[in-house]
Design a protein around this motif. Structure first.
Motif, PDB file in Angstrom:
ATOM      1  N   GLU A   8      -7.592  -9.502 -13.820  1.00 37.62           N
ATOM      2  CA  GLU A   8      -7.025  -8.229 -14.689  1.00 37.62           C
ATOM      3  C   GLU A   8      -6.208  -7.301 -13.787  1.00 37.62           C
ATOM      4  O   GLU A   8      -4.857  -7.002 -14.097  1.00 37.62           O
ATOM      5  CB  GLU A   8      -8.176  -7.506 -14.971  1.00 37.62           C
ATOM      6  CG  GLU A   8      -7.625  -6.292 -15.972  1.00 37.62           C
ATOM      7  CD  GLU A   8      -6.986  -6.643 -17.328  1.00 37.62           C
ATOM      8  OE1 GLU A   8      -6.167  -5.763 -17.536  1.00 37.62           O
ATOM      9  OE2 GLU A   8      -7.172  -7.648 -17.663  1.00 37.62           O
ATOM     10  N   LEU A   9      -6.343  -7.308 -12.553  1.00 37.83           N
ATOM     11  CA  LEU A   9      -5.500  -6.588 -11.648  1.00 37.83           C
ATOM     12  C   LEU A   9      -4.197  -7.410 -11.601  1.00 37.83           C
ATOM     13  O   LEU A   9      -3.079  -6.754 -11.451  1.00 37.83           O
ATOM     14  CB  LEU A   9      -5.966  -6.440 -10.172  1.00 37.83           C
ATOM     15  CG  LEU A   9      -7.321  -5.667 -10.169  1.00 37.83           C
ATOM     16  CD1 LEU A   9      -7.958  -5.760  -8.612  1.00 37.83           C
ATOM     17  CD2 LEU A   9      -6.908  -4.013 -10.238  1.00 37.83           C
ATOM     18  N   TYR A  10      -4.242  -8.750 -11.636  1.00 41.38           N
ATOM     19  CA  TYR A  10      -3.013  -9.584 -11.442  1.00 41.38           C
ATOM     20  C   TYR A  10      -2.290  -9.527 -12.712  1.00 41.38           C
ATOM     21  O   TYR A  10      -0.869  -9.644 -12.722  1.00 41.38           O
ATOM     22  CB  TYR A  10      -3.314 -11.071 -11.162  1.00 41.38           C
ATOM     23  CG  TYR A  10      -3.514 -11.135  -9.626  1.00 41.38           C
ATOM     24  CD1 TYR A  10      -2.445 -11.612  -8.891  1.00 41.38           C
ATOM     25  CD2 TYR A  10      -4.554 -11.016  -8.904  1.00 41.38           C
ATOM     26  CE1 TYR A  10      -2.407 -11.730  -7.405  1.00 41.38           C
ATOM     27  CE2 TYR A  10      -4.723 -11.245  -7.275  1.00 41.38           C
ATOM     28  CZ  TYR A  10      -3.464 -11.616  -6.697  1.00 41.38           C
ATOM     29  OH  TYR A  10      -3.696 -11.632  -5.455  1.00 41.38           O
ATOM     30  N   THR A  71      -6.602  -2.899  -0.380  1.00 39.96           N
ATOM     31  CA  THR A  71      -6.601  -1.800  -1.566  1.00 39.96           C
ATOM     32  C   THR A  71      -5.068  -1.006  -1.389  1.00 39.96           C
ATOM     33  O   THR A  71      -4.645  -0.101  -2.204  1.00 39.96           O
ATOM     34  CB  THR A  71      -7.567  -0.769  -2.006  1.00 39.96           C
ATOM     35  OG1 THR A  71      -7.828  -0.221  -0.874  1.00 39.96           O
ATOM     36  CG2 THR A  71      -8.687  -1.475  -2.316  1.00 39.96           C
ATOM     37  N   CYS A  72      -4.291  -1.291  -0.057  1.00 40.92           N
ATOM     38  CA  CYS A  72      -3.392  -0.540   0.048  1.00 40.92           C
ATOM     39  C   CYS A  72      -2.136  -0.446  -1.063  1.00 40.92           C
ATOM     40  O   CYS A  72      -1.333   0.648  -1.052  1.00 40.92           O
ATOM     41  CB  CYS A  72      -2.796  -0.777   1.582  1.00 40.92           C
ATOM     42  SG  CYS A  72      -1.838  -2.416   1.598  1.00 40.92           S
ATOM     43  N   GLY A  77       4.156   1.424  -3.943  1.00 41.39           N
ATOM     44  CA  GLY A  77       4.622   0.754  -4.925  1.00 41.39           C
ATOM     45  C   GLY A  77       5.553  -0.352  -4.103  1.00 41.39           C
ATOM     46  O   GLY A  77       5.859  -1.180  -4.997  1.00 41.39           O
ATOM     47  N   ARG A  78       5.711  -0.248  -3.117  1.00 41.07           N
ATOM     48  CA  ARG A  78       6.588  -1.241  -2.311  1.00 41.07           C
ATOM     49  C   ARG A  78       5.392  -2.399  -1.749  1.00 41.07           C
ATOM     50  O   ARG A  78       6.093  -3.413  -1.496  1.00 41.07           O
ATOM     51  CB  ARG A  78       7.354  -0.854  -1.064  1.00 41.07           C
ATOM     52  CG  ARG A  78       8.435   0.173  -1.421  1.00 41.07           C
ATOM     53  CD  ARG A  78       8.843   1.122  -0.086  1.00 41.07           C
ATOM     54  NE  ARG A  78       7.431   1.375   0.673  1.00 41.07           N
ATOM     55  CZ  ARG A  78       7.454   2.068   1.813  1.00 41.07           C
ATOM     56  NH1 ARG A  78       8.594   2.003   2.622  1.00 41.07           N
ATOM     57  NH2 ARG A  78       6.597   2.565   2.470  1.00 41.07           N
ATOM     58  N   VAL A  79       4.400  -2.328  -1.529  1.00 46.53           N
ATOM     59  CA  VAL A  79       3.468  -3.351  -1.144  1.00 46.53           C
ATOM     60  C   VAL A  79       2.996  -4.130  -2.477  1.00 46.53           C
ATOM     61  O   VAL A  79       2.753  -3.849  -3.383  1.00 46.53           O
ATOM     62  CB  VAL A  79       2.335  -2.676  -0.609  1.00 46.53           C
ATOM     63  CG1 VAL A  79       1.270  -3.517  -0.221  1.00 46.53           C
ATOM     64  CG2 VAL A  79       2.739  -1.640   0.633  1.00 46.53           C
ATOM     65  N   GLU A  80       3.047  -5.586  -2.281  1.00 45.26           N
ATOM     66  CA  GLU A  80       2.728  -6.548  -3.167  1.00 45.26           C
ATOM     67  C   GLU A  80       1.150  -6.339  -3.046  1.00 45.26           C
ATOM     68  O   GLU A  80       0.309  -6.150  -2.009  1.00 45.26           O
ATOM     69  CB  GLU A  80       3.231  -7.927  -2.840  1.00 45.26           C
ATOM     70  CG  GLU A  80       4.579  -7.875  -2.985  1.00 45.26           C
ATOM     71  CD  GLU A  80       5.178  -7.672  -4.500  1.00 45.26           C
ATOM     72  OE1 GLU A  80       4.471  -7.747  -5.284  1.00 45.26           O
ATOM     73  OE2 GLU A  80       6.402  -7.309  -4.618  1.00 45.26           O
ATOM     74  N   ILE A  81       0.415  -6.899  -4.379  1.00 45.47           N
ATOM     75  CA  ILE A  81      -0.803  -6.881  -4.242  1.00 45.47           C
ATOM     76  C   ILE A  81      -1.657  -8.177  -3.404  1.00 45.47           C
ATOM     77  O   ILE A  81      -2.930  -7.910  -2.999  1.00 45.47           O
ATOM     78  CB  ILE A  81      -1.499  -7.287  -5.818  1.00 45.47           C
ATOM     79  CG1 ILE A  81      -3.137  -7.159  -5.672  1.00 45.47           C
ATOM     80  CG2 ILE A  81      -0.848  -8.882  -6.102  1.00 45.47           C
ATOM     81  CD1 ILE A  81      -3.424  -7.087  -7.272  1.00 45.47           C
TER      82      ILE A  81
END
Length: 166
Positions: A8-10, A71-72, A77-81
């Motif tokens: 779901e996060l993806y 979780t960073c 918003g610049r950081v990818e999951i």
């Protein structure tokens, strides 16, 4: 269940791909943060219920011990999951790592790794690596203050010609 929660996060990430960093952060705060917090609670509850010697318990402890790093992406918003994009971009370096065996010493291999990281990070930040390294080394030789070295990192970098205009 853990995989469904992560999926779901993806799905959320897929919907915000290509948006600005501020938009991605806002969406993550609104939609992903509650899911991540629920996942943390779920992990801790499962950990209390299962054998501590099980592989599942080991996996949960591994994730929880790295929770801040995992979780960073919620706060920036610049950081990818995940690191998939970076791993794909450095694959040529990984495939070429045998060259480091011939760097002459452990120190030489360390320097090679640092330069390779700078080159790939420059590329990820749309900075031409050769011009970047030439400019940064020139600035350092000409006395750029060590207290402001962060200005020379690829994601914060502005060529000297641009700085002179500003």
């Amino acid at each position: 269940e853990a995989l469904a929660r992560i999926a779901e996060l993806y799905r959320i990430e897929g919907g915000i791909h290509g948006r600005s960093a501020d938009e991605r952060r806002a969406e993550r705060q609104a939609r992903s943060r509650p899911l991540v917090e629920a996942l943390d609670t779920w992990f801790r509850a499962r950990l209390a219920e299962i054998s501590q010697k099980s592989r599942f318990a080991e996996a949960i402890r591994y994730a929880l011990s790295r929770w801040e790093g995992l979780t960073c992406f919620l706060d920036d918003g610049r950081v990818e999951i995940d690191s998939n994009f970076v791993e794909r971009s450095i694959r040529p370096i990984a495939l070429n790592r045998k060259n480091a065996l011939f760097a002459g010493s452990d120190g030489g291999a360390g320097h090679w790794a640092a330069i390779a990281s700078l080159i790939e990070t420059a590329k990820l930040n749309s900075v031409e690596p050769h011009a970047y390294l030439t400019d940064v080394m020139t600035r350092i030789v000409n006395g750029h203050p060590q207290s402001r070295i962060g200005e020379l990192l690829p994601w914060a970098y502005a060529p000297a010609a641009l700085k002179d205009v500003a």
